[in-house]
Write an enzyme that holds these catalytic residues in place. Structure first.
Site, PDB file in Angstrom:
ATOM      1  CB  SER A 204      -0.972  -0.007   1.192  1.00 34.05           C
ATOM      2  OG  SER A 204      -0.317  -0.311   2.400  1.00 34.05           O
ATOM      3  CG  HIS A 234      -0.910  -5.319   1.884  1.00 31.88           C
ATOM      4  ND1 HIS A 234      -0.197  -5.205   3.054  1.00 31.88           N
ATOM      5  CD2 HIS A 234      -0.941  -4.050   1.360  1.00 31.88           C
ATOM      6  CE1 HIS A 234       0.186  -3.946   3.235  1.00 31.88           C
ATOM      7  NE2 HIS A 234      -0.268  -3.225   2.220  1.00 31.88           N
ATOM      8  NE  ARG A 290       2.942  -4.230  12.250  1.00 32.39           N
ATOM      9  CZ  ARG A 290       2.753  -4.268  10.925  1.00 32.39           C
ATOM     10  NH1 ARG A 290       2.196  -3.225  10.308  1.00 32.39           N
ATOM     11  NH2 ARG A 290       3.119  -5.315  10.218  1.00 32.39           N
ATOM     12  CG  ASP A 336      -3.101  -8.312   8.974  1.00 33.90           C
ATOM     13  OD1 ASP A 336      -3.596  -7.239   9.325  1.00 33.90           O
ATOM     14  OD2 ASP A 336      -2.337  -8.426   7.991  1.00 33.90           O
TER      15      ASP A 336
HETATM   16  N1  NMX Z   1       1.068 -20.042   5.220  1.00 33.57           N
HETATM   17  C1  NMX Z   1       1.436 -20.933   4.274  1.00 33.57           C
HETATM   18  N2  NMX Z   1       2.471 -20.753   3.439  1.00 33.57           N
HETATM   19  C2  NMX Z   1       3.176 -19.617   3.587  1.00 33.57           C
HETATM   20  C3  NMX Z   1       2.873 -18.672   4.578  1.00 33.57           C
HETATM   21  C4  NMX Z   1       1.746 -18.896   5.403  1.00 33.57           C
HETATM   22  N3  NMX Z   1       1.351 -18.027   6.313  1.00 33.57           N
HETATM   23  N4  NMX Z   1       3.761 -17.655   4.477  1.00 33.57           N
HETATM   24  C5  NMX Z   1       4.596 -17.952   3.469  1.00 33.57           C
HETATM   25  N5  NMX Z   1       4.219 -19.138   2.915  1.00 33.57           N
HETATM   26  C6  NMX Z   1       4.794 -19.785   1.744  1.00 33.57           C
HETATM   27  C7  NMX Z   1       4.636 -18.890   0.524  1.00 33.57           C
HETATM   28  O1  NMX Z   1       3.315 -18.972   0.007  1.00 33.57           O
HETATM   29  C8  NMX Z   1       5.723 -19.397  -0.392  1.00 33.57           C
HETATM   30  O2  NMX Z   1       5.262 -20.598  -0.957  1.00 33.57           O
HETATM   31  P1  NMX Z   1       5.556 -20.944  -2.512  1.00 33.57           P
HETATM   32  O3  NMX Z   1       7.047 -20.934  -2.651  1.00 33.57           O
HETATM   33  O4  NMX Z   1       4.950 -22.296  -2.701  1.00 33.57           O
HETATM   34  O5  NMX Z   1       4.913 -19.873  -3.335  1.00 33.57           O
HETATM   35  C9  NMX Z   1       6.832 -19.728   0.602  1.00 33.57           C
HETATM   36  O6  NMX Z   1       6.191 -19.933   1.876  1.00 33.57           O
HETATM   37  C10 NMX Z   1       7.887 -18.659   0.735  1.00 33.57           C
HETATM   38  O7  NMX Z   1       7.272 -17.447   1.091  1.00 33.57           O
HETATM   39  P2  NMX Z   1       8.048 -16.365   2.015  1.00 33.57           P
HETATM   40  O8  NMX Z   1       9.281 -15.973   1.273  1.00 33.57           O
HETATM   41  O9  NMX Z   1       8.197 -16.896   3.373  1.00 33.57           O
HETATM   42  O10 NMX Z   1       6.985 -15.170   2.100  1.00 33.57           O
HETATM   43  P3  NMX Z   1       6.748 -13.952   1.098  1.00 33.57           P
HETATM   44  O11 NMX Z   1       7.686 -12.853   1.462  1.00 33.57           O
HETATM   45  O12 NMX Z   1       6.756 -14.418  -0.318  1.00 33.57           O
HETATM   46  O13 NMX Z   1       5.250 -13.553   1.457  1.00 33.57           O
HETATM   47  C11 NMX Z   1       3.428 -13.115   2.892  1.00 33.57           C
HETATM   48  C12 NMX Z   1       4.930 -12.901   2.636  1.00 33.57           C
HETATM   49  C13 NMX Z   1       2.985 -12.211   4.022  1.00 33.57           C
HETATM   50  C14 NMX Z   1       2.656 -12.742   1.610  1.00 33.57           C
HETATM   51  C15 NMX Z   1       3.201 -14.594   3.247  1.00 33.57           C
HETATM   52  O14 NMX Z   1       3.894 -14.914   4.428  1.00 33.57           O
HETATM   53  C16 NMX Z   1       1.733 -14.941   3.403  1.00 33.57           C
HETATM   54  O15 NMX Z   1       1.076 -15.259   2.386  1.00 33.57           O
HETATM   55  N6  NMX Z   1       1.172 -14.895   4.658  1.00 33.57           N
HETATM   56  C17 NMX Z   1      -0.233 -15.109   4.902  1.00 33.57           C
HETATM   57  C18 NMX Z   1      -1.063 -13.879   4.520  1.00 33.57           C
HETATM   58  C19 NMX Z   1      -0.828 -12.759   5.518  1.00 33.57           C
HETATM   59  O16 NMX Z   1      -0.891 -12.915   6.719  1.00 33.57           O
HETATM   60  N7  NMX Z   1      -0.609 -11.545   4.983  1.00 33.57           N
HETATM   61  C20 NMX Z   1      -0.516 -10.348   5.829  1.00 33.57           C
HETATM   62  C21 NMX Z   1       0.881  -9.713   5.861  1.00 33.57           C
HETATM   63  C22 NMX Z   1       0.874  -8.497   6.750  1.00 33.57           C
HETATM   64  N8  NMX Z   1       0.034  -7.433   6.195  1.00 33.57           N
HETATM   65  O17 NMX Z   1      -0.822  -6.920   6.853  1.00 33.57           O
HETATM   66  O18 NMX Z   1       0.193  -7.043   5.027  1.00 33.57           O
HETATM   67  C1  MLT Z   2       2.208  -3.692   6.473  1.00 35.27           C
HETATM   68  O1  MLT Z   2       1.917  -3.196   7.561  1.00 35.27           O
HETATM   69  O2  MLT Z   2       2.209  -3.021   5.431  1.00 35.27           O
HETATM   70  C2  MLT Z   2       2.441  -5.172   6.389  1.00 35.27           C
HETATM   71  O3  MLT Z   2       3.038  -5.673   7.532  1.00 35.27           O
HETATM   72  C3  MLT Z   2       3.099  -5.631   5.119  1.00 35.27           C
HETATM   73  C4  MLT Z   2       4.521  -5.248   4.892  1.00 35.27           C
HETATM   74  O4  MLT Z   2       5.165  -4.562   5.668  1.00 35.27           O
HETATM   75  O5  MLT Z   2       5.044  -5.708   3.843  1.00 35.27           O
END
Ligand code: NMX
Ligand code: MLT
Length: 397
Positions: A204, A234, A290, A336
């Site tokens: 964002s 996100h 947080r 979250d």
């Molecule tokens: N559950 C299952 N698999 C996961 C998770 C999770 N919570 N987090 C990461 N992975 C997987 C990811 O999908 C990827 O799989 P693949 O190679 O098959 O595509 C692998 O682990 C490597 O990912 P990372 O490098 O650890 O994470 P990345 O930096 O790519 O993504 C998020 C970060 C936040 C997108 C990821 O951890 C996620 O999808 N989390 C769950 C959704 C979430 O809580 N998002 C909110 C983030 C905070 N916010 O408010 O924005």
């Molecule tokens: C945020 O607050 O924007 C989330 O934790 C995601 C991020 O920092 O990438």
């Protein structure tokens, strides 16, 4: 980095905050506990007022209570929403997702952009920051009214609850939603403060900065940011977390489940190809501070809530399972993972609304940077891309 979502690539200047992988967020060098100690609250020892965070992010200085109160007053004086913004929202079906309604409302507010008017009037570059400042403060001031309207329209009787001139920003937002419990008001102050900023690279904030770079005004930039926030990886993750927690409770008929039952459900979610919402992060490698401060708030105010207890159990059971997958870089909870159960406890049970709360908060972080972008004369953002063939050639070298 080019193929991997630019993880780890330093590509932006962001004044307000920085995220350390282990320690988490610092707002102008201050951790969340620092902010809780040093920024003014609504009462002595209270949670930091979002106005204080806004002051800090914009100026780099810690405001006193009088300064924060004057900013509260300033925001209230700018909060009037033109009728056509409500009408623009009304043009959408009530069934539209709250974030779709929210972006529509923000786009309608753009009609009053001071920056657009000033640019058309030939304002010189050195003064761009001035109408950007006006737009940013007007936008931040008006967001709670738009956001509350959507909540009342979608989930309640549709009647607008007017701003209360005696309340601060966070408390007024809760009040306009229809909540008066002082604990909920206090949680809203904390919520907005901690969700405001998370350095510049998150989807964002980065979107707002990018879209503002060709001199699109703060309304256009922030509406774009909201569309990124609305993605489930996100800001929509807060909605997904409560939905997932509810699905666990529905599966077992109670939130009081055993570790084995929870573990079974987590595996079921992962085996169906879904992520565990609220866990993992693009930068953080430890528990998000947080999350921790929301946990502390819950321990103080709702230690016996069964949903809070389930969230605590999830925090014990999820990380080892994610670690075992071998690919998840951060198995720990993010912001979250916790917010939903607190909101749910205070009666804000409609999880599809949660990302709007994140959106209102994010304006407090993004807005100051947009002002600084114009003050510093930041250029149009235009990175270079490569074709896949070119990338293969580069890698072969
Ligand atoms: N559950 C299952 N698999 C996961 C998770 C999770 N919570 N987090 C990461 N992975 C997987 C990811 O999908 C990827 O799989 P693949 O190679 O098959 O595509 C692998 O682990 C490597 O990912 P990372 O490098 O650890 O994470 P990345 O930096 O790519 O993504 C998020 C970060 C936040 C997108 C990821 O951890 C996620 O999808 N989390 C769950 C959704 C979430 O809580 N998002 C909110 C983030 C905070 N916010 O408010 O924005
Ligand atoms: C945020 O607050 O924007 C989330 O934790 C995601 C991020 O920092 O990438």
């Amino acid at each position: 980095m080019v193929l991997g979502g630019m993880r780890g690539m330093t590509a932006l200047v962001w004044l307000g905050s920085a995220v350390d992988p282990d320690e988490g967020i610092r707002f102008r060098g201050m951790t969340i506990p620092d902010c809780q100690k040093k920024l003014p609250g609504a009462f002595p020892g209270g949670e930091p007022l979002p106005e204080g965070i806004l002051w800090l992010l914009l100026t780099g200085k810690i405001p006193n209570k009088e300064q924060v109160d004057s900013l509260s007053q300033e925001l209230r004086s700018r909060a009037k929403i033109p009728d056509y913004a409500f009408k623009a929202i009304d043009a959408l079906p009530v069934s539209a997702h709250p974030m779709t309604q929210f972006t529509t409302g923000v786009m309608a507010l753009q009609v009053e952009s001071e920056f657009q008017k000033a640019y058309e009037g030939g304002i010189p570059k050195a003064r761009y920051w001035e109408p950007t400042y006006e737009d940013t403060l007007n936008l931040i001031a008006r967001l709670p009214g738009i956001a509350a309207y959507i909540y009342r329209r979608k989930y309640k009787d549709g009647k607008i609850i007017p701003l209360d001139d005696s309340l601060d920003y966070g408390a007024n937002y809760a009040h306009m939603l229809g909540f008066e419990n002082p604990e909920m008001l206090e949680f809203m102050r904390l919520y907005i403060s901690i969700h405001s900023d998370h350095e510049g690279g998150n989807v964002s904030s980065h979107t707002a900065h990018l879209v503002a770079s060709p001199l699109s005004d703060p309304y256009l930039a922030f509406a774009a940011a909201l569309n990124g926030l609305a993605g489930p990886l996100h800001g929509l993750a807060n909605q997904e977390v409560l939905r997932w927690i509810r699905s666990i409770v529905a599966e077992f008929g109670t939130p009081n489940i055993s570790t084995e039952q929870l573990s079974e459900y987590i595996h079921k979610t992962l085996n169906s190809g879904q992520v565990i919402p609220g866990y993992g992060h693009g930068v953080l490698r430890k528990t998000d501070p947080r999350y921790t401060c929301q946990r502390e708030f819950a321990l103080k105010h709702l230690p016996n809530d069964p949903y809070f207890q389930l969230v605590s159990k999830i925090k014990e059971v999820v990380p080892p399972i994610l670690t075992k997958l071998g690919k998840v870089k951060n198995p720990w909870p993010n912001v979250d993972a916790h917010s939903g159960v607190l909101l749910n406890y205070y009666g804000l049970t409609e999880e599809n609304y949660y990302t709007i709360l994140f959106g209102v908060s994010r304006a407090v972080g993004v807005g100051p940077q947009l002002i600084w972008d114009r003050a510093l004369g930041m250029p149009l953002e235009r990175p270079k891309s490569v074709t896949l063939e070119k990338l293969e050639q580069l890698c072969a070298k």
